[in-house]
Design an enzyme around this catalytic site. Structure first.
Site, short mmCIF file in Angstrom:
data_model
loop_
_atom_site.label_atom_id
_atom_site.label_comp_id
_atom_site.label_asym_id
_atom_site.label_seq_id
_atom_site.Cartn_x
_atom_site.Cartn_y
_atom_site.Cartn_z
N TYR A 1 0.90 -1.10 -0.09
CA TYR A 1 -0.03 -0.07 0.09
C TYR A 1 0.72 1.01 -0.33
O TYR A 1 1.92 1.06 -0.16
CB TYR A 1 -1.06 0.23 1.06
CG TYR A 1 -2.46 0.78 0.95
CD1 TYR A 1 -3.02 0.78 0.05
CD2 TYR A 1 -2.48 1.40 1.70
CE1 TYR A 1 -4.08 1.45 -0.49
CE2 TYR A 1 -3.42 3.25 1.06
CZ TYR A 1 -4.40 2.68 -0.30
OH TYR A 1 -4.77 3.42 -0.47
N ARG B 1 -8.82 10.56 -6.65
CA ARG B 1 -7.51 11.82 -6.07
C ARG B 1 -6.69 10.55 -5.45
O ARG B 1 -7.04 10.20 -4.56
CB ARG B 1 -8.36 12.14 -4.97
CG ARG B 1 -7.47 13.64 -4.65
CD ARG B 1 -7.21 13.25 -2.53
NE ARG B 1 -6.74 11.76 -2.63
CZ ARG B 1 -7.10 11.77 -1.69
NH1 ARG B 1 -7.41 12.21 -0.39
NH2 ARG B 1 -6.81 10.50 -1.04
N LYS C 1 -5.72 -1.66 -0.97
CA LYS C 1 -6.65 -1.71 0.14
C LYS C 1 -7.37 -2.28 1.44
O LYS C 1 -7.43 -3.34 2.07
CB LYS C 1 -7.80 -0.64 0.30
CG LYS C 1 -8.33 -0.30 1.07
CD LYS C 1 -7.35 1.62 1.94
CE LYS C 1 -7.45 2.09 2.95
NZ LYS C 1 -6.99 2.95 2.62
N GLU D 1 -13.25 4.68 -1.57
CA GLU D 1 -11.76 5.02 -1.86
C GLU D 1 -10.95 5.94 -2.72
O GLU D 1 -11.26 5.81 -3.68
CB GLU D 1 -11.28 3.87 -1.11
CG GLU D 1 -9.24 3.89 -0.55
CD GLU D 1 -9.54 4.75 0.99
OE1 GLU D 1 -10.38 3.71 1.23
OE2 GLU D 1 -8.36 4.87 0.93
N ASP D 2 -10.52 7.12 -2.37
CA ASP D 2 -10.11 8.07 -3.52
C ASP D 2 -10.92 8.74 -4.06
O ASP D 2 -9.99 8.23 -5.61
CB ASP D 2 -8.63 7.34 -3.84
CG ASP D 2 -7.72 7.01 -2.35
OD1 ASP D 2 -8.06 7.69 -1.58
OD2 ASP D 2 -6.13 6.87 -3.14
N ASP E 1 -10.69 7.66 3.31
CA ASP E 1 -9.93 9.06 3.24
C ASP E 1 -10.66 9.51 4.47
O ASP E 1 -10.30 10.49 5.45
CB ASP E 1 -10.23 9.27 2.02
CG ASP E 1 -9.44 8.30 1.01
OD1 ASP E 1 -8.58 8.67 0.92
OD2 ASP E 1 -10.94 8.57 0.09
N ASN F 1 0.81 14.23 3.58
CA ASN F 1 2.52 13.39 3.77
C ASN F 1 2.40 13.29 2.19
O ASN F 1 1.24 14.03 1.77
CB ASN F 1 2.00 11.75 4.31
CG ASN F 1 0.81 11.26 4.14
OD1 ASN F 1 0.77 11.20 2.73
ND2 ASN F 1 0.15 10.91 4.43
P1 NAI Z 1 -7.55 18.46 0.10
O1 NAI Z 1 -6.22 18.79 -1.23
O2 NAI Z 1 -8.82 17.83 0.00
O3 NAI Z 1 -6.99 19.69 1.17
C1 NAI Z 1 -5.91 20.63 1.25
C2 NAI Z 1 -6.55 21.81 2.73
O4 NAI Z 1 -5.03 22.33 3.03
C3 NAI Z 1 -7.17 22.68 1.19
O5 NAI Z 1 -8.12 22.91 2.50
C4 NAI Z 1 -7.11 23.23 1.66
O6 NAI Z 1 -6.98 25.49 1.35
C5 NAI Z 1 -5.49 24.31 2.61
N1 NAI Z 1 -4.44 24.36 2.26
C6 NAI Z 1 -3.56 24.28 0.71
N2 NAI Z 1 -2.84 25.32 1.53
C7 NAI Z 1 -2.54 25.73 2.27
C8 NAI Z 1 -1.78 26.70 2.90
N3 NAI Z 1 -1.23 27.32 2.49
N4 NAI Z 1 -2.66 27.30 4.27
C9 NAI Z 1 -3.81 26.33 4.47
N5 NAI Z 1 -4.24 25.73 3.64
C10 NAI Z 1 -3.97 25.77 3.15
O7 NAI Z 1 -6.47 17.55 0.69
P2 NAI Z 1 -6.79 15.86 1.89
O8 NAI Z 1 -7.36 14.61 0.99
O9 NAI Z 1 -7.67 16.88 2.34
O10 NAI Z 1 -5.36 15.87 2.23
C11 NAI Z 1 -4.41 17.00 2.91
C12 NAI Z 1 -3.50 16.64 3.58
O11 NAI Z 1 -3.41 15.32 4.48
C13 NAI Z 1 -3.24 15.34 2.65
O12 NAI Z 1 -1.24 15.81 2.52
C14 NAI Z 1 -2.85 13.90 3.40
O13 NAI Z 1 -1.58 13.50 3.01
C15 NAI Z 1 -2.73 13.94 4.36
N6 NAI Z 1 -3.52 12.31 4.87
C16 NAI Z 1 -3.36 12.21 6.39
C17 NAI Z 1 -3.93 10.70 6.80
C18 NAI Z 1 -3.18 10.73 8.10
O14 NAI Z 1 -2.05 10.70 8.57
N7 NAI Z 1 -3.93 9.04 8.06
C19 NAI Z 1 -4.77 10.96 5.98
C20 NAI Z 1 -5.36 11.64 4.87
C21 NAI Z 1 -4.87 13.01 4.62
#
Ligand code: NAI
Length: 544
Positions: A99, A152, A170, A241-242, A265, A404
């Site tokens: 994964y 995504r 998954k 998922e995704d 997610d 990440n």
């Molecule tokens: P997404 O693209 O849907 O959301 C990103 C958010 O961050 C948006 O609201 C955007 O406006 C905001 N953003 C972007 N640039 C910014 C800035 N300069 N200042 C403030 N806010 C900003 O992405 P998603 O799916 O919500 O994932 C976000 C991150 O979380 C990814 O890096 C993902 O790898 C991580 N993640 C970690 C998980 C875990 O550790 N278990 C699980 C799911 C996601």
């Protein structure tokens, strides 16, 4: 449900090509004679432990994890039992190969490394006949479909049909991390097309060469899909998922209270975060209902976390308004406030009537969060000033930097412990090595999604509930946090060690099953001894 028993009809080469029943060099002398496979195998007879040693040796000789992924995938095509024996021998080692992160690379190259055996491809061209298409799958007793639109994929964007690597991987984790039998697991890639021009121009691309349709068309197709799943596989839970963030949130909202389904997610991620917060509270003391939480990033992960935390705070006795007032979000345009005109319906729920601000440090000083969560994809966003402000406001600030891959993490473990003078309770989305600061060694936890969804799925598998409720996820988080030992808490860990994942998933499965029975949602008869009842269902990677 199909089991691992040897079928009557399989003989000779046909048997050796059937990954479910093939044992390779483990066929005994008499089986080889009886099943007409004498001469089709080398003379050596080995047990599965010996075969496992050879697989591990072969893996050690591969140059990188993508090559190991391909080796293991080829093994799955030949011998399912040995494949899962390998994964279950050390899930912590094999999850990153089958994964995230290796599956991301595999998805990027999926059209090149495509093999015949994978899951099902349902496409927009199947409109009006999706039930017939689903009936083509050879297994009839399907318990889980993991379906991706490829919209995504991890942090890699729209990968269209190449996203098939995700549902495949998954569902392998269901078995590797929770011992859910692999027989009733169906990976599905829902191919609507892709807006990825590179793929559309790739001569090897395996998907539909068309752009993604409008939201209305997607919703209509998803509706037919869910209805078809209900009629063809009535005991099936759908795991989304995704999908693209907006599609994921909209589809979950529509189906969450209608059919047995979940979105990892959104719900799985937020459950791991909630479990981590419960673990952090076991270290610093206090109740969830009294925390103030600032979420930096308001995409699908941020909104999912906010929703889950709101539900969990309400479960501790606060009203919805009170719960929402304790949670604030911040995105690329600054603090989510009522006066903003660019908010979607999910963000609006958490928009407070306060002044707007694009300065994170100012927002922390005003809102005074006890917990700061980063899901923004913005590397190093939690600067020394931010960590110091959190440490000034809180005796033990909780900071989770979850984005990440590595260069997206809002803060490194070393920086968090150093800048907070060892006060921080820290977790990340990526694995960080232990940090020694002022003579103390801290072990940051990794909020990996596989802590929760396999165990929750085990509870669903056992009880076949009508719905998957927030309460099931909240109970899963409690079960997870309860497994933290004093020694682990002293090291700053907020989640138990990953190598215990099979035990963790079992405990979560039992708790989710209890919750399903208590809520009257289970569709099977309640057993007297839940633990041994579930234990008897677990898959064992052994030859029959
Ligand atoms: P997404 O693209 O849907 O959301 C990103 C958010 O961050 C948006 O609201 C955007 O406006 C905001 N953003 C972007 N640039 C910014 C800035 N300069 N200042 C403030 N806010 C900003 O992405 P998603 O799916 O919500 O994932 C976000 C991150 O979380 C990814 O890096 C993902 O790898 C991580 N993640 C970690 C998980 C875990 O550790 N278990 C699980 C799911 C996601």
């Amino acid at each position: 449900m199909t089991d691992n028993n040897k079928p009557d009809i399989q003989h000779g080469n046909e048997l050796l090509r059937d990954e479910r029943y093939n044992k390779g060099t483990a066929f005994t002398e008499s089986e080889r004679q009886e099943l007409n496979i004498e001469g089709l195998l080398p003379p050596v007879i080995e047990d599965i432990d010996k075969q496992l040693k050879r697989v591990l040796f072969q893996l050690d000789n591969k140059k990188n994890d993508l090559e190991r992924y391909i080796l293991l995938t080829n093994l799955l095509d030949r011998n399912e039992t040995l494949f899962f024996k390998t994964l279950m021998s050390d899930p912590k080692r094999f999850v990153p190969i089958m994964y995230d992160p290796t599956v991301g690379e595999a998805c990027l190259k999926f059209s090149e490394i495509y093999r015949d055996k994978s899951g099902m491809y349902v496409t927009s061209n199947n409109k009006g006949k999706m039930s017939d298409v689903l009936k083509n799958w050879p297994e009839k007793d399907i318990r889980f479909i993991c379906v991706s639109s490829g919209g995504r994929i991890l942090g890699l964007g729209d990968l269209g049909a190449n996203g098939m690597g995700i549902p495949l991987g998954k569902l392998q984790l269901y078995t590797a991390c929770a011992a859910i039998p692999p027989y009733g697991l169906l990976p599905v890639l829902f191919d609507f097309g892709t807006d990825n021009e590179t793929l559309l121009n790739d001569p090897f691309y395996i998907g539909l060469r068309q752009h993604r349709p409008s939201t209305d068309v997607i919703d209509e197709l998803v509706e037919e899909f869910t209805e078809s799943v209900k009629s063809v596989f009535p005991q099936c839970c759908i795991h989304f998922e995704d999908w693209k963030g907006a599609d994921a949130l909209r589809i979950l909202k529509k189906y969450k209270n209608k059919i047995c389904c979940y979105n990892d997610d959104i719900q799985g991620t937020s459950a791991v975060v909630l479990a981590g917060i419960m673990g952090a509270l076991k270290i610093k003391g206090g109740n969830l209902k009294d925390q103030r939480i600032l979420i930096f990033g308001a995409g699908s992960a941020g909104i999912g976390i906010a929703d889950m935390l709101s539900a969990a705070i309400q479960a501790e006795g606060k009203t919805e308004n009170e719960a929402v007032s304790q949670i604030s979000l911040f995105d690329i345009n600054g603090l989510i406030v009522k006066s903003r005109t660019d908010l979607n319906e999910y963000q609006k729920v958490f928009a407070h009537d306060v002044s707007s601000s694009k300065d994170l440090n100012e927002v922390i000083s005003d809102f005074k969060p006890s917990i700061l969560i980063g899901v923004s994809t913005v590397g190093k966003a939690f600067t020394e000033t931010i960590v110091k402000t959190m440490s000034r406001i809180n005796e033990r600030p909780v900071i989770f930097a979850l984005s990440n891959p590595t260069d997206h993490a809002e803060c490194s473990a070393q920086d968090a412990y150093t800048w907070s003078d060892g006060k921080v309770i820290f977790a990340a989305g990526i694995p960080f090595d232990p940090v020694t600061y002022n003579g103390n060694t801290y072990c940051p936890s990794q909020a990996n999604n596989y802590y929760c969804f396999p165990g929750v799925s085990l509870g669903i598998y056992a009880t076949q509930p009508k719905l998957v409720t927030d309460q099931m996820w909240i109970e899963a988080c409690k079960a997870l946090a309860e497994m933290l030992t004093d020694d682990e808490k002293n090291k700053g860990m907020v989640l138990p060690p990953q190598n215990d994942i099979l035990d963790i998933s079992f405990n979560i499965g039992v708790r989710v099953a209890e919750t399903a029975f208590a809520a009257g949602l289970a569709q099977v008869k309640q057993p007297e001894d839940l633990r041994s009842w579930i234990s008897d269902m677990l898959y064992k990677p052994e030859y029959k």
